[in-house]
Enzyme design. Sequence first.
Site, PDB file in Angstrom:
ATOM      1  N   ASN A  74       0.874  -1.164   0.257  1.00 18.43           N
ATOM      2  CA  ASN A  74      -0.252   0.385   0.261  1.00 18.43           C
ATOM      3  C   ASN A  74       0.613   1.405   0.202  1.00 18.43           C
ATOM      4  OD1 ASN A  74      -0.658   1.753   2.373  1.00 18.43           O
ATOM      5  ND2 ASN A  74      -0.175   0.060   3.239  1.00 18.43           N
ATOM      6  N   ILE A  76      -0.597   4.712   0.584  1.00 20.67           N
ATOM      7  CA  ILE A  76      -2.018   5.362   1.323  1.00 20.67           C
ATOM      8  C   ILE A  76      -1.280   6.908   1.262  1.00 20.67           C
ATOM      9  CG2 ILE A  76      -4.564   6.114   2.329  1.00 20.67           C
ATOM     10  CD1 ILE A  76      -4.019   3.315   1.614  1.00 20.67           C
ATOM     11  N   CYS A 136       6.267   5.493   8.866  1.00 17.72           N
ATOM     12  CA  CYS A 136       4.966   5.485   7.746  1.00 17.72           C
ATOM     13  C   CYS A 136       5.703   6.514   6.177  1.00 17.72           C
ATOM     14  CB  CYS A 136       4.492   6.695   8.053  1.00 17.72           C
ATOM     15  SG  CYS A 136       3.406   6.537   5.923  1.00 17.72           S
ATOM     16  N   THR A 271      -3.876  -5.904   8.193  1.00 16.35           N
ATOM     17  CA  THR A 271      -4.173  -5.954   6.854  1.00 16.35           C
ATOM     18  C   THR A 271      -5.222  -7.691   6.373  1.00 16.35           C
ATOM     19  OG1 THR A 271      -1.550  -6.224   6.034  1.00 16.35           O
ATOM     20  CG2 THR A 271      -3.549  -8.088   4.551  1.00 16.35           C
TER      21      THR A 271
END
Length: 311
Positions: A74, A76, A136, A271
Amino acid sequence: MVKPKQPNLSVKIGNLDLKNPVMVASGTFGYAQEFEDFIDLRKLGAIVTKTITVKARQGNLPPRTCETPAGMLNSIGLENPGIDRFIREKLPFLKKLGIPVIVSIAAEETPDEFAILVKRLDRIPEVSAIELNISCPNLQKNKLISQDAADTLELVSAARKLTEKCLITKLSPNVASITEIALAAQSAGADALALVNTLGGMSIDVHKRIPKLGNWVGGLSGPAIRPVAVKMVWEAYNKIQIPIIGMGGIMDTESALEFFIAGAAAVSVGTANFINPQTSLEIIAGLQQYMLEHNMQNLSQLTGRLKACQD
Ligand SMILES: Cc1cc2nc3c(=O)[nH]c(=O)nc-3n(C[C@H](O)[C@H](O)[C@H](O)COP(=O)(O)O)c2cc1C
């Protein structure tokens, strides 16, 4: 016949009391309301919100997710409504649930943004704990805070001075030595560690010869990263004293148990929520069953109880 005593699943993380040790991981459960039709939210040990920043973020270019062998990528890019709208629009629902709410926060540009966020959240009684997302991978930065022990020490120490709420520090697996960073977070005053965030990854469409993610690179999650995460939990557990919240590819009771035995005091389901939103509740039931079968009355008889050899 005497009914066997139900094991006690409660656990303390800093000053936070959890009725059970199973929570949902940041970014994989929105702000909980999105999942209310699929799972009895009140049964969760805690909810960790999607990471919030000071200002709203639109996130990265699509596609933002793609499937990989035994997992997903991902990027995002921390899409979120920003702290003001989070408090106004998302928190009222979370408050009503009556379970601990852990708010995950991150900075976009400078570490000072963490201070702004911690100060705001510190004043809200229904915020049970703050999770510092210093790991992140989707912000196009050269280096994450949690890739540097000195940066981790400075950031967590600054946050620690601003709140007495339970402070969780979420670390990245993209490091040479997780124990070095874990020790830095601990000595800065973190109450607990969340291990681990996603592992850096990339996937390519060979027919079009383009990256599968709009951001080109992203974070790998799911069963593919489980052995990496379990190893990091085990390594950190052997060096630090504060509790560890383990995550990375937990899909069922057995995978959750791996983390507890490696040293986790609690676990987060990520997940798996996209595949089966009931996973966390199934794990709570499975954990209870396992403890009953193994004659364990409380979680301290499970956490870190890895044996040295087969017997
Ligand atoms: C779609 C997606 C979005 C995520 N967003 C965040 C986030 O906002 N903040 C954060 O700390 N972790 C985020 N994560 C990482 C998860 O919380 C978790 O650490 C990681 O996915 C490993 O657990 P898992 O393999 O069970 O998913 C995200 C993961 C996924 C898959």
